[in-house]
Design a protein around this motif. Structure first.
Motif, PDB file in Angstrom:
ATOM      1  N   ILE A  63       0.825  -1.195   0.000  1.00 29.94           N
ATOM      2  CA  ILE A  63       0.000   0.000   0.000  1.00 29.94           C
ATOM      3  C   ILE A  63       0.864   1.251   0.000  1.00 29.94           C
ATOM      4  CG2 ILE A  63      -0.226   0.254   2.495  1.00 29.94           C
ATOM      5  CD1 ILE A  63      -3.020   0.704  -0.154  1.00 29.94           C
ATOM      6  N   ASN A  64       2.104   1.140   0.436  1.00 27.20           N
ATOM      7  CA  ASN A  64       3.011   2.290   0.444  1.00 27.20           C
ATOM      8  C   ASN A  64       3.425   2.691  -0.972  1.00 27.20           C
ATOM      9  OD1 ASN A  64       3.046   2.471   3.270  1.00 27.20           O
ATOM     10  ND2 ASN A  64       4.631   0.893   3.408  1.00 27.20           N
ATOM     11  N   ASP A  65       3.302   1.780  -1.929  1.00 25.49           N
ATOM     12  CA  ASP A  65       3.634   2.102  -3.318  1.00 25.49           C
ATOM     13  C   ASP A  65       2.578   3.008  -3.937  1.00 25.49           C
ATOM     14  OD1 ASP A  65       5.858   0.493  -3.155  1.00 25.49           O
ATOM     15  OD2 ASP A  65       4.832  -1.265  -3.970  1.00 25.49           O
ATOM     16  N   TYR A  66       1.360   2.865  -3.445  1.00 28.97           N
ATOM     17  CA  TYR A  66       0.285   3.675  -3.992  1.00 28.97           C
ATOM     18  C   TYR A  66      -0.741   3.910  -2.904  1.00 28.97           C
ATOM     19  CZ  TYR A  66      -3.523   5.344  -6.878  1.00 28.97           C
ATOM     20  OH  TYR A  66      -4.522   6.109  -7.415  1.00 28.97           O
ATOM     21  N   THR A  67      -0.798   5.120  -2.405  1.00 29.44           N
ATOM     22  CA  THR A  67      -1.689   5.443  -1.305  1.00 29.44           C
ATOM     23  C   THR A  67      -2.481   6.688  -1.641  1.00 29.44           C
ATOM     24  OG1 THR A  67      -1.796   6.059   1.026  1.00 29.44           O
ATOM     25  CG2 THR A  67       0.154   6.729  -0.164  1.00 29.44           C
ATOM     26  N   LEU A  68      -3.535   6.933  -0.886  1.00 31.82           N
ATOM     27  CA  LEU A  68      -4.370   8.094  -1.138  1.00 31.82           C
ATOM     28  C   LEU A  68      -3.861   9.351  -0.464  1.00 31.82           C
ATOM     29  CD1 LEU A  68      -7.996   6.730  -1.007  1.00 31.82           C
ATOM     30  CD2 LEU A  68      -6.688   7.475  -2.974  1.00 31.82           C
ATOM     31  N   GLY A  69      -2.711   9.295   0.158  1.00 26.04           N
ATOM     32  CA  GLY A  69      -2.155  10.521   0.732  1.00 26.04           C
ATOM     33  C   GLY A  69      -2.347  10.607   2.228  1.00 26.04           C
ATOM     34  N   ASP A  70      -2.447  11.828   2.735  1.00 24.48           N
ATOM     35  CA  ASP A  70      -2.421  12.015   4.182  1.00 24.48           C
ATOM     36  C   ASP A  70      -3.739  11.641   4.835  1.00 24.48           C
ATOM     37  OD1 ASP A  70      -4.223  14.180   4.052  1.00 24.48           O
ATOM     38  OD2 ASP A  70      -2.599  15.599   3.693  1.00 24.48           O
ATOM     39  N   GLU A  71      -3.724  11.666   6.178  1.00 24.26           N
ATOM     40  CA  GLU A  71      -4.857  11.183   6.948  1.00 24.26           C
ATOM     41  C   GLU A  71      -6.111  12.030   6.756  1.00 24.26           C
ATOM     42  OE1 GLU A  71      -2.724  14.271   9.242  1.00 24.26           O
ATOM     43  OE2 GLU A  71      -2.133  12.509   8.110  1.00 24.26           O
ATOM     44  N   ARG A  72      -5.978  13.259   6.263  1.00 29.63           N
ATOM     45  CA  ARG A  72      -7.142  14.106   6.118  1.00 29.63           C
ATOM     46  C   ARG A  72      -8.015  13.685   4.934  1.00 29.63           C
ATOM     47  NH1 ARG A  72      -5.864  20.333   6.620  1.00 29.63           N
ATOM     48  NH2 ARG A  72      -4.531  19.939   4.828  1.00 29.63           N
ATOM     49  N   MET A 109       0.263   4.655 -24.119  1.00 28.77           N
ATOM     50  CA  MET A 109       0.068   5.700 -23.120  1.00 28.77           C
ATOM     51  C   MET A 109       1.420   6.273 -22.720  1.00 28.77           C
ATOM     52  SD  MET A 109      -3.277   5.828 -22.134  1.00 28.77           S
ATOM     53  CE  MET A 109      -3.550   5.998 -20.380  1.00 28.77           C
ATOM     54  N   ARG A 110       1.468   7.577 -22.547  1.00 32.07           N
ATOM     55  CA  ARG A 110       2.679   8.165 -21.977  1.00 32.07           C
ATOM     56  C   ARG A 110       2.852   7.666 -20.544  1.00 32.07           C
ATOM     57  NH1 ARG A 110       0.369  12.739 -24.467  1.00 32.07           N
ATOM     58  NH2 ARG A 110       1.641  13.657 -26.104  1.00 32.07           N
ATOM     59  N   PRO A 111       4.088   7.405 -20.130  1.00 30.05           N
ATOM     60  CA  PRO A 111       4.306   7.054 -18.728  1.00 30.05           C
ATOM     61  C   PRO A 111       3.816   8.188 -17.827  1.00 30.05           C
ATOM     62  CG  PRO A 111       6.276   6.609 -20.022  1.00 30.05           C
ATOM     63  CD  PRO A 111       5.341   7.373 -20.913  1.00 30.05           C
ATOM     64  N   TRP A 112       3.189   7.821 -16.721  1.00 31.33           N
ATOM     65  CA  TRP A 112       2.671   8.840 -15.805  1.00 31.33           C
ATOM     66  C   TRP A 112       3.814   9.707 -15.291  1.00 31.33           C
ATOM     67  CZ3 TRP A 112      -1.146  11.671 -14.409  1.00 31.33           C
ATOM     68  CH2 TRP A 112      -1.130  12.336 -13.189  1.00 31.33           C
ATOM     69  N   ASP A 113       3.626  11.006 -15.340  1.00 32.98           N
ATOM     70  CA  ASP A 113       4.624  11.968 -14.873  1.00 32.98           C
ATOM     71  C   ASP A 113       3.913  12.974 -13.974  1.00 32.98           C
ATOM     72  OD1 ASP A 113       6.460  14.056 -14.530  1.00 32.98           O
ATOM     73  OD2 ASP A 113       7.375  13.714 -16.492  1.00 32.98           O
ATOM     74  N   ALA A 114       3.979  12.743 -12.661  1.00 31.07           N
ATOM     75  CA  ALA A 114       3.244  13.583 -11.712  1.00 31.07           C
ATOM     76  C   ALA A 114       3.699  15.035 -11.776  1.00 31.07           C
ATOM     77  CB  ALA A 114       3.426  13.042 -10.294  1.00 31.07           C
ATOM     78  N   LYS A 144      -5.366  14.106  -6.842  1.00 37.04           N
ATOM     79  CA  LYS A 144      -4.533  14.508  -5.717  1.00 37.04           C
ATOM     80  C   LYS A 144      -3.576  13.387  -5.320  1.00 37.04           C
ATOM     81  CE  LYS A 144      -3.634  15.054  -1.129  1.00 37.04           C
ATOM     82  NZ  LYS A 144      -3.263  14.038  -0.135  1.00 37.04           N
ATOM     83  N   SER A 145      -4.096  12.179  -5.270  1.00 37.25           N
ATOM     84  CA  SER A 145      -3.274  11.060  -4.814  1.00 37.25           C
ATOM     85  C   SER A 145      -2.146  10.740  -5.790  1.00 37.25           C
ATOM     86  CB  SER A 145      -4.146   9.818  -4.604  1.00 37.25           C
ATOM     87  OG  SER A 145      -4.607   9.303  -5.836  1.00 37.25           O
ATOM     88  N   LEU A 146      -2.371  11.019  -7.079  1.00 41.62           N
ATOM     89  CA  LEU A 146      -1.342  10.731  -8.078  1.00 41.62           C
ATOM     90  C   LEU A 146      -0.277  11.822  -8.145  1.00 41.62           C
ATOM     91  CD1 LEU A 146      -3.505   9.217 -10.925  1.00 41.62           C
ATOM     92  CD2 LEU A 146      -1.577   8.116  -9.798  1.00 41.62           C
ATOM     93  N   ILE A 147      -0.651  13.039  -7.777  1.00 43.90           N
ATOM     94  CA  ILE A 147       0.321  14.135  -7.826  1.00 43.90           C
ATOM     95  C   ILE A 147       1.238  14.119  -6.607  1.00 43.90           C
ATOM     96  CG2 ILE A 147       0.578  16.648  -7.690  1.00 43.90           C
ATOM     97  CD1 ILE A 147      -1.746  16.947  -9.544  1.00 43.90           C
ATOM     98  N   GLY A 148       0.685  13.827  -5.441  1.00 48.13           N
ATOM     99  CA  GLY A 148       1.515  13.857  -4.243  1.00 48.13           C
ATOM    100  C   GLY A 148       1.211  12.705  -3.331  1.00 48.13           C
ATOM    101  N   GLU A 419      -4.698   9.031 -15.959  1.00 48.25           N
ATOM    102  CA  GLU A 419      -3.607   8.814 -16.914  1.00 48.25           C
ATOM    103  C   GLU A 419      -4.046   9.128 -18.346  1.00 48.25           C
ATOM    104  OE1 GLU A 419      -2.760   4.771 -15.868  1.00 48.25           O
ATOM    105  OE2 GLU A 419      -1.148   5.328 -14.498  1.00 48.25           O
ATOM    106  N   VAL A 420      -5.298   8.781 -18.681  1.00 45.39           N
ATOM    107  CA  VAL A 420      -5.827   9.150 -20.005  1.00 45.39           C
ATOM    108  C   VAL A 420      -5.896  10.646 -20.141  1.00 45.39           C
ATOM    109  CG1 VAL A 420      -7.933   9.136 -21.402  1.00 45.39           C
ATOM    110  CG2 VAL A 420      -7.102   7.014 -20.417  1.00 45.39           C
ATOM    111  N   LEU A 421      -6.362  11.317 -19.115  1.00 45.54           N
ATOM    112  CA  LEU A 421      -6.435  12.784 -19.143  1.00 45.54           C
ATOM    113  C   LEU A 421      -5.044  13.384 -19.356  1.00 45.54           C
ATOM    114  CD1 LEU A 421      -8.307  15.222 -18.781  1.00 45.54           C
ATOM    115  CD2 LEU A 421      -7.837  15.111 -16.319  1.00 45.54           C
ATOM    116  N   TRP A 422      -4.061  12.823 -18.694  1.00 44.16           N
ATOM    117  CA  TRP A 422      -2.677  13.286 -18.847  1.00 44.16           C
ATOM    118  C   TRP A 422      -2.211  13.139 -20.294  1.00 44.16           C
ATOM    119  CZ3 TRP A 422       1.628  15.612 -18.666  1.00 44.16           C
ATOM    120  CH2 TRP A 422       2.834  15.032 -19.014  1.00 44.16           C
ATOM    121  N   ASN A 423      -2.635  12.090 -20.962  1.00 43.52           N
ATOM    122  CA  ASN A 423      -2.202  11.853 -22.340  1.00 43.52           C
ATOM    123  C   ASN A 423      -2.677  12.931 -23.298  1.00 43.52           C
ATOM    124  OD1 ASN A 423      -0.996   9.016 -23.579  1.00 43.52           O
ATOM    125  ND2 ASN A 423      -1.521   8.935 -21.418  1.00 43.52           N
TER     126      ASN A 423
END
Length: 425
Positions: A63-72, A109-114, A144-148, A419-423
């Protein structure tokens, strides 16, 4: 006789040309879109969304590889839940869902680039706007979770989840429109200083939203909706009865968009970073499940809802495009409604289907009107449509809480949409 040898050549050339034309005729009529390829990379929504599911490489191992971010963000609430399951079971299912990735058939697809995605949002004077229902809310959290990632998130809200819930409850009781929720950059994050030192963005821009969510299940205010209900043969009693529902005070997203467009005017250019106001402001609209007649308490006539929906869509699009600078600096998009799964087809242990195989949709949540509602957007030439059906209609395994909630996907399954939106940004 001396000309005979050239005849077979001409015949051979004619055969080649005919074969080429037949090849093209077999391909083009079966596609409703064209591919614009840049080294094989998908650069249109249509090409990005024509695909299938494959295993993610490399996979997320924890889960540390992909998480929804902080506790808030209350991460477990939006994870892939398990009825009566422990936190460990929820994490295990979340990883199972997140380890599938969307793969287009005809391009890559372009590789995801946050960082690059973040910079695109910052090039918009007040970031990207998501407008709509709970599905828009899930996409908002997914961005939000994908950017930070991690506890020290790059993006933060201006209030905690509990503070936001209290504010929404107070606004509802008072009949006020809900305030727009936004993610802004965390000034204590190291990358904030990196962006500031680069000269690309001023401190003023970095203090403004990266992405905002406008909660609007009907896209217009309650008063405007009542007026439109009356116009289509409803009555004032029908309209007034809607006020008893929690979504009676839909937020008006147009004033914040107008404020963003005004920042393209060039004023304050001397203090503006070199990349500021260089990208069109993106607005993504989407709503549908809340347009059932049962929820409207309006006449039980599907056509009534369809006509009302088209009136609202045209009103909203015309209103937005009438704003100064909208034609030059606005990119208006709409997403289709994700089809809900029948309860017996929504499961926590399966895997994706492959298009064109779709689970037969459930008939709850007014699904019968979804195709018409989606086509209303497609008929409007001022709107780009993001067709999520191939992606979401093939994920019976990715619903938020089987068998209770088979409409919403877990937020982790919304990652491919981002990721599609990013493309195509």
């Amino acid at each position: 006789m001396g000309n005979l040898p050239s005849s077979p050549k001409r015949l051979g050339l004619a055969v080649i040309v005919l074969a080429l034309l037949l090849h093209l005729s077999n391909r083009l009529p079966h596609r409703t879109y064209q591919f614009y390829r840049d080294g094989g990379v998908c650069t249109t929504l249509a090409s990005s969304l024509d695909g299938h599911w494959t295993s993610r490489v490399p996979p997320f191992l924890s889960i540390n590889d992909y998480t929804l971010g902080d506790e808030r963000d209350q991460p477990l609430e939006q994870n892939c839940l398990v009825t009566g399951g422990s936190e460990a079971e929820i994490v295990a299912r979340t990883l199972l869902v997140a380890n599938w990735q969307w793969t287009p058939h005809e391009c890559s697809m372009r590789p995801w680039d946050a960082e690059a995605f973040l910079r695109e949002c910052l090039k918009m004077p007040r970031g990207m706007f998501l407008v709509g229902d709970s599905i828009a809310g899930q996409h908002y959290i997914a961005i939000k979770s994908l950017i930070g990632l991690g506890k020290d998130s790059l993006l933060v809200r201006t209030e905690s989840a509990s503070e936001l819930a209290t504010k929404l409850a107070d606004d509802q009781k008072a009949g006020r429109a809900r305030e727009m929720a936004s993610y802004i950059l965390n000034p204590n994050h190291p990358f904030y200083s990196t962006l500031l030192k680069s000269g690309s963005f001023s401190e003023t821009r970095l203090s403004k939203p990266v992405v905002s969510l406008c909660a609007s299940f009907h896209l217009v205010s309650n008063d405007v909706l009542i007026e439109m209900i009356n116009k289509h043969g409803g009555n004032s009693t029908t309209g007034r009865s809607m006020k008893r529902y929690p979504w009676g005070s839909d937020e008006d997203f147009v004033p914040p968009v107008q404020a963003a467009l005004e920042e393209y005017s060039g004023e304050g250019g001397a203090t503006r970073g070199r990349d500021e106001a260089t990208a069109r402001t993106v607005i993504i609209l989407g709503t549908g499940p809340h347009w059932s007649m049962e929820r409207f308490d309006a006449p039980q006539d599907a056509r009534f809802a369809e006509q009302l929906y088209e009136t609202v869509v045209n009103y909203v699009v015309d209103r937005v495009h009438a704003l100064p600078l909208a034609k030059q600096h606005l990119r208006l998009m709409a997403r289709t409604n994700p089809p809900p799964m029948p309860l017996n087809s929504c499961n926590a242990t399966g895997q994706p289907l492959q298009p064109p195989n779709f689970v037969a949709p459930g008939m709850h949540w007014n699904f019968g009107s979804y195709p018409f509602l989606d086509n209303v957007w497609r008929r409007n030439p001022l709107v780009e449509v993001i067709d999520l059906t191939p992606m979401i209609g093939t994920r019976p395994d990715a619903r938020r809480l089987p068998p209770t909630d088979c409409l919403h996907v877990c937020v982790h399954a919304a990652r491919p949409w981002v990721e599609v939106l990013w493309n195509v940004l």
